[in-house]
Each structure stands twice: as C-alpha cells, then as structure tokens.
Design an enzyme around this catalytic site. Structure first.
Site: not given
Ligand SMILES: *Cc1c(COP(=O)(O)O)cnc(C)c1O
Length: 392
Positions: A56, A276
C-alpha cells in the site's frame, strides 16, 4: 568530479552516485535484490505458513511500479493494497497475483473491484451485503476476505456482526470467502498482554465463519512466533528493511539509502545565528554545511535544533553532523566544524538515511516512527533502483 565519501558505504553504493545526474539534489537508492531477499527470508521464516506482501501507499513510498514486479519475481503471489486505485496499478504489475484491498469497498464501488479481480477485505455487514449483491449481479459469488475485529477497534467486524453473518446462510451463500483476517494492536511489544488476548479472541471467533485461510500477523506479529502465523502473514515494513518489533529483530536488512548534496559551506562568527527565527546561535566559530533536503523531502521539521537542543543528524563517512537551526522546506543546516582533513565541501553527499542513520533512529528523533519516515522520503530526489541483472 564529485568527491564521494565511500569508505563506510556498502559495496554496491558507489554506482548509484555515478548514476545520478549532476543536478540531482538528492538520491533515494532502493535495493530491489535486498527487498526480494527480505521477502524470501520472511517466507522461509514463517513456512509452512504463506507470506504475502503489503504494498500500500506506493509500496511504502518506494515505488510500487518497481517493488511489485520484484516481489512477484521473487515468488510472492499475494499483495495487499489499501485502495482501489492501488489495486488497479497492482493488477497491471502482477497479472497473476491475488490482490486484496484493505480499505474494503466504498458504497457503490463493488463492480470496479470485480472488473480487475481485486478482492476487498470486508469489515462490516453493510459491505458484505453489497458484495453479496455484486455476486448476484455477476451470476456467481465473488472472492473476498473478511476482517474481524479482535480488539484493535479500527476496521473489522464486531462479534455481534460475526454471529449475525454466521447465522445467515442466505448471505453466506452469496460470498466466496478466501481469507479471514484480523490485525494486532501491540505486536511491536512482544510482552504486551493484548497480543495473547487478541490471539484468544481470534481462536474463539474464527470457527464461527466458513473454512478459508486465516491471517493475523503483520511484520511485528511475525516475530511473536509461529502461534501467530496461521495460514498467511502480511508483512509490509519488514520487507523494506524496517524493524517494527522492539526487541525481536526481523530477519531482514535495510533496503533504502538516501543522500543529499551539500550546496554550500559557510563559517559562522561567534554570535551569528542560523536559519528561520534565528533559533540557533553560535557561541564559538562554527562551520555549517547547507544541504539540499528539507521537510518537503521527508526530513521532518521536528528534526530542527535550537541552541542547546539535539535534533536530527546527517552523516559523512559514518560520522554524524548535527542539524542546527530550523529545518526549512528545501534545506537543512548542519554543523560540520568537527570535520577536518578532509573537511566537508560543496558537492559532497550527506547521508540522510543509510549505513549510519537507520529509519528507526530518524523516526524516533523526529518524534514519530520509521514507518512515517519511510513513506515520506525523498519525493524530489533522484531514484536509483539497484538490481543484480538490470541497469541501475
Ligand atoms: C499496513 C497493514 C499491514 C502491514 O503492516 P506492517 O507493520 O507494515 O507489516 C498488515 N495488515 C494490515 C491490516 C495493515 O493495515
């Protein structure tokens, strides 16, 4: 000629400096071979359970267009994304893959999922009814996954919903359930009592639903042991070299390195201020390297350091140079007074992330986690993908 600081870098690093055009403000180097090796190491670690890949958010910011084919070539067949748009991209990159959409379906979107054979992860009876209706329309139940809540209280069906579905044979007959999954809240803390609690709830609720594969663990859940692996694990962060578990390192190595150019080096007289709000002032003469990375490149503003504070770091040849003053959108200022012979000069590459500074360290210094650091890295930087058999 660009002068490098190669002595402490991994042996494959020199090539990516040569590959970057001279005008690149920074480099994000992504080692696809190591990514594939990480997936295979996790696959071997969890066998006989199956290992998916979570890709994702553009493969955690590293580029789904390169990451998905590399994982598919390594043998990965199951890909999790968050949205339909990500699923569309994944479908073109992994035509044979099983693609699951963690966000489930938004109202009215079902048909778009079946068109690309993406499997939604359904989290409520409302979604399940819509998906069942989609099955009726296309003439056969469509594949999907069910998300059950075991205590995270984010997405997932509540126990009453699970019992209602379990008793509704009419609705169940309209579904082709391939996976039942849940997600852990505290898996990065191996001793947290919530892990065992969620595991118990899973064991209790899972048998109510039809026969299908079961999944509970993401990266950190994998390190809780075989009890948590069930049929399928869903690592994301660990694939990209992240260490999600506090105290139980995953069998993976870093995949990402990032470097940014020194644009200018300047000497400060005592009393001069930097950046800044003039938040940093030099008590003694200091030498400052101005570097072409800022918060727009994922170098969080929270890494700023007023006088007397510690903020973020960059490194040259494994030696750290602290940020001084405010991090701005495009630039950071770092103290390189301690670098003599050789001193830091214009055109040098400062390590933002790599052999010296880990994702976890950078995340912690910015008051966040390595995950956020990773997903925000270097959108303006020149990207180099390292592959054994390909051009870089
Ligand atoms: C993002 C996500 C994962 C992966 O998690 P990691 O900690 O990056 O391995 C797995 N299951 C769900 C439901 C997620 O939202």
């Amino acid at each position: 000629m660009t002068r490098l600081w190669p002595d402490l870098m991994p042996s494959n690093s020199n090539a990516f400096f040569a590959a970057a055009p001279p005008e690149a403000p920074g480099i994000l180097a992504i080692d696809l071979d190591q990514l594939a090796a990480n997936w295979q190491a996790l696959r071997d670690y969890v066998a006989p359970a199956q290992c998916a890949a979570v890709v994702k958010a553009d493969a955690y910011g590293l580029g789904a267009d390169r990451v998905i084919p590399a994982l598919a070539a390594a043998g990965c067949r199951v890909f999790f994304v968050a949205t339909l748009a990500e699923a569309r991209q994944a479908r073109t990159l992994a035509p044979q893959g099983n693609i699951l959409v963690l966000d489930g379906i938004t109202p009215g979107a079902s048909e778009a999922y079946t068109q690309i054979n993406a499997w939604p992860v359904l989290s409520s009876l409302a979604e399940i009814k819509e998906w069942g209706q989609e099955g009726v329309q296309r003439g056969s139940p469509a594949p999907c996954a069910l998300h059950i809540d075991t205590g995270l209280n984010r997405l997932g069906m509540s126990e009453p919903d699970i019992r209602a579905l379990a008793g509704d044979t009419h609705l169940l007959g309209r579904l082709d359930i391939r996976l039942v999954m849940s997600h852990l809240a505290c898996a990065d803390e191996p001793d947290h009592p919530k892990n065992a609690k969620q595991h118990d709830v899973m064991r209790q609720l899972r048998p109510l639903l039809p026969n299908a594969a079961t999944s509970l663990a993401a990266s950190d859940g994998i390190m809780l042991g075989p009890n948590f692996h069930f049929d399928l694990v869903r690592p994301g962060y660990a694939l990209y070299g992240g260490q999600a578990s506090k105290g139980r390192p995953a069998p993976v190595k870093p995949v990402v390195q990032s470097f940014a150019r020194v644009l200018q080096v300047r000497d400060l007289a005592p009393g001069a201020t930097v950046g800044y709000s003039a938040s940093y002032s030099a008590e003694q003469p200091r030498r400052i390297a101005v570097i072409a990375a800022g918060y727009a490149d994922g170098f969080f503003r929270h890494l700023s350091a007023a006088a007397g504070e510690t903020g973020g770091f960059v490194a040259f040849s494994g030696k750290r140079a602290p940020v001084v003053g405010r991090v701005s959108m495009d630039l950071i200022t770092t103290d390189v007074t301690a670098f003599n012979d050789p001193s830091v000069v214009r055109g040098d590459w400062a390590e933002i992330l790599g052999p010296t500074i880990t994702l976890e360290e950078m995340g912690a210094a910015a008051g966040t986690i390595g995950y956020e650091t990773l997903t925000r890295l270097g959108r303006r930087f020149h990207r180099v993908y390292l592959e054994r058999d390909g051009d870089i």
